[in-house]
Design an enzyme around this catalytic site. Structure first.
Site, PDB file in Angstrom:
ATOM      1  N   GLN A  33       0.831  -1.202   0.000  1.00  0.00           N
ATOM      2  CA  GLN A  33       0.000   0.000   0.000  1.00  0.00           C
ATOM      3  C   GLN A  33       0.867   1.255   0.000  1.00  0.00           C
ATOM      4  O   GLN A  33       1.737   1.386   0.865  1.00  0.00           O
ATOM      5  CB  GLN A  33      -0.898   0.001   1.241  1.00  0.00           C
ATOM      6  CG  GLN A  33      -1.805   1.208   1.387  1.00  0.00           C
ATOM      7  CD  GLN A  33      -2.482   1.235   2.751  1.00  0.00           C
ATOM      8  OE1 GLN A  33      -1.822   1.119   3.772  1.00  0.00           O
ATOM      9  NE2 GLN A  33      -3.782   1.359   2.765  1.00  0.00           N
ATOM     10  N   GLY A  34       0.631   2.171  -0.920  1.00  0.00           N
ATOM     11  CA  GLY A  34       1.368   3.436  -0.954  1.00  0.00           C
ATOM     12  C   GLY A  34       0.470   4.586  -0.545  1.00  0.00           C
ATOM     13  O   GLY A  34      -0.082   5.285  -1.410  1.00  0.00           O
TER      14      GLY A  34
ATOM     15  N   GLU B 287      -6.340   8.134  17.854  1.00  0.00           N
ATOM     16  CA  GLU B 287      -6.939   9.468  17.993  1.00  0.00           C
ATOM     17  C   GLU B 287      -7.832   9.787  16.784  1.00  0.00           C
ATOM     18  O   GLU B 287      -8.921  10.363  16.935  1.00  0.00           O
ATOM     19  CB  GLU B 287      -5.827  10.522  18.131  1.00  0.00           C
ATOM     20  CG  GLU B 287      -5.090  10.502  19.469  1.00  0.00           C
ATOM     21  CD  GLU B 287      -4.103   9.345  19.586  1.00  0.00           C
ATOM     22  OE1 GLU B 287      -3.800   8.705  18.557  1.00  0.00           O
ATOM     23  OE2 GLU B 287      -3.634   9.081  20.713  1.00  0.00           O
TER      24      GLU B 287
ATOM     25  N   GLU C 163      -9.247  -1.878   5.449  1.00  0.00           N
ATOM     26  CA  GLU C 163      -7.986  -2.015   6.163  1.00  0.00           C
ATOM     27  C   GLU C 163      -8.231  -2.020   7.674  1.00  0.00           C
ATOM     28  O   GLU C 163      -7.662  -2.823   8.414  1.00  0.00           O
ATOM     29  CB  GLU C 163      -7.037  -0.876   5.795  1.00  0.00           C
ATOM     30  CG  GLU C 163      -5.686  -0.961   6.529  1.00  0.00           C
ATOM     31  CD  GLU C 163      -4.783   0.218   6.240  1.00  0.00           C
ATOM     32  OE1 GLU C 163      -5.253   1.199   5.634  1.00  0.00           O
ATOM     33  OE2 GLU C 163      -3.606   0.150   6.622  1.00  0.00           O
TER      34      GLU C 163
ATOM     35  N   SER D 111       4.226  -1.230   4.247  1.00  0.00           N
ATOM     36  CA  SER D 111       4.475  -2.558   4.798  1.00  0.00           C
ATOM     37  C   SER D 111       4.891  -3.541   3.710  1.00  0.00           C
ATOM     38  O   SER D 111       4.205  -3.695   2.703  1.00  0.00           O
ATOM     39  CB  SER D 111       3.217  -3.088   5.489  1.00  0.00           C
ATOM     40  OG  SER D 111       2.818  -2.219   6.516  1.00  0.00           O
TER      41      SER D 111
ATOM     42  N   SER E  97       0.830   6.589   3.137  1.00  0.00           N
ATOM     43  CA  SER E  97       1.483   7.604   3.973  1.00  0.00           C
ATOM     44  C   SER E  97       2.750   8.146   3.319  1.00  0.00           C
ATOM     45  O   SER E  97       3.453   7.442   2.594  1.00  0.00           O
ATOM     46  CB  SER E  97       1.837   7.017   5.341  1.00  0.00           C
ATOM     47  OG  SER E  97       0.673   6.667   6.051  1.00  0.00           O
TER      48      SER E  97
END
Length: 385
Positions: free
Chosen positions: A132-133, A370, A249, A167, A135
């Site tokens: 996954q791209g 959060e 996810e 990851s 962040s």
């Protein structure tokens, strides 16, 4: 209908008893025991491949996907029975896959027929491993602030930029990637691309974590050419795809709180006679884990029926990750000083300690706790911003 389901359960039970190898009914000893597939698969034991091949041949790595895309074509009720029967024999997951848990649902919803036929069967068979791209160094919680660019070059996009916390990017074959295709607007200037990690200009660099393992990477794109046909969904509407995928996810991460296959080490510790206070803490945890498992069953049923609240994955992700952290805290406490062992064969290379340290990321990855609490406050509790 009920008789049909009873027949399906009986046939499924028989097939699983005959085809799930004994080694695949034992708890994984370390992360290396997980089966990820891909172009360069790694198997600790030959039964991992055997189990994957047998389940994939029936479409049961993705039982509720259509058969045309490599799935089993099972109804929600049949899929639930299969899950129950797998749990009954304590079977390991035949395939760990971001393609299954994240990209697949997005492809089913937003992909063209050509994209579905190209990618989904390979995901179902474990032939291609995805990463996954999302962040970036300055776009984590504020994901829509991402700056990796995709410049329109006619028949292809030219991608430049950097992702972080990708990851297993160093082991992945393909990436699903958020890119900025319009710099004048924020969410409405993002697109969703799929491309091969072997493309010229793609490089990765592992990030070493406190656990000593390195599932995360920095990923760099230097003039990567991506064909226009690899755009998923509409140009500049990738944020819609991203949000839909994030829900899946978070559903996946919330499952960490449900534990794995095989004997529960906490129950074993309690039966072996640990400190009474610790025993009470384990009992309280088991009650909460059972309640969470029941809630998860209800959530999955509602999700498959299209009736789940859009913010429910955030609720499941928040509590599931907190449960998983508690589980590993208790396992460390029950193990005493032996649980701190780091390298020996007896400790399976420090599986307990490394697993405990790994849980520290659970409340960060996939959106921090959060962020989840803010979503719950606004969308479920209807509290003011």
């Amino acid at each position: 209908m009920a008789e049909d389901l009873d027949t399906f359960r009986a046939e499924t039970r028989t097939w699983l008893e005959e085809n799930c190898p004994p080694e695949m009914r034992t708890p994984p000893k370390s992360e290396k025991d997980a089966t990820w597939g891909g172009r360069n698969p790694e198997y600790q034991h030959p039964d991992q491949k055997l189990w994957l091949d047998r389940m994939a041949a029936r479409g049961w790595t993705v039982p509720d996907w259509p058969k045309a895309y490599g799935g089993g074509g099972l109804s929600p009720a049949e899929t639930k029975i299969l899950r129950e029967e797998l749990k009954r024999i304590k079977a390991r997951n035949p395939l760990n896959s971001f393609g299954i848990s994240m990209l697949g649902p997005a492809l089913l919803k937003y992909g063209t027929e050509e994209q579905k036929l190209e990618h989904l069967p390979k995901i179902a068979r474990g032939e291609i491993r995805w990463c996954q791209g999302y962040s970036e160094p300055n776009a984590g919680s504020d994901l829509a602030g991402l700056q990796t660019s995709a410049e329109d070059k006619g028949d292809h996009f030219l991608v430049n930029g950097q992702k972080v916390w990708t990851s297993y990017a160093d082991k992945a074959d393909w990436i699903f990637c958020l890119v900025r295709s319009d710099k004048t607007v924020k969410q409405a200037g993002i697109s969703f691309l799929l491309f091969d990690m072997a493309s010229p200009g793609v490089s990765t660099k592992p990030i070493l974590l406190i656990s000593g393992n390195s599932p995360f990477c920095e990923t760099f794109f230097d003039n990567v050419e991506v064909p226009k046909g690899n755009l998923l969904g509409t140009l500049n509407r990738g944020w819609d795809v991203a949000k839909y995928l994030l829900g899946h996810e978070r559903e996946m991460i919330s499952g960490f709180g449900l534990g794995g296959a095989g004997k529960d080490p906490l129950v074993e510790a309690a039966r072996a006679g640990v400190d009474p206070i610790l025993r009470a803490q384990i009992a309280l945890f088991q009650v909460r884990a059972k309640a969470f498992a029941a809630m998860s069953e209800k959530f999955i049923d509602e999700l498959k029926a299209g009736q789940a609240h859009p913010a429910q994955p955030s609720m499941m992700k928040y509590y599931g990750t907190e449960l998983n952290k508690t589980r590993h805290e208790l396992q460390m406490a029950a193990g005493g000083s032996d649980a701190l062992e780091w390298d020996s064969e007896a400790s399976h290379e420090g599986a307990a300690a490394r697993g405990w340290l790994r849980t520290k990321a659970n409340s960060i990855e996939g959106g921090t706790s959060e962020i989840q609490l803010n979503i719950i406050a606004k969308r479920i509790l209807d509290l003011p911003s």
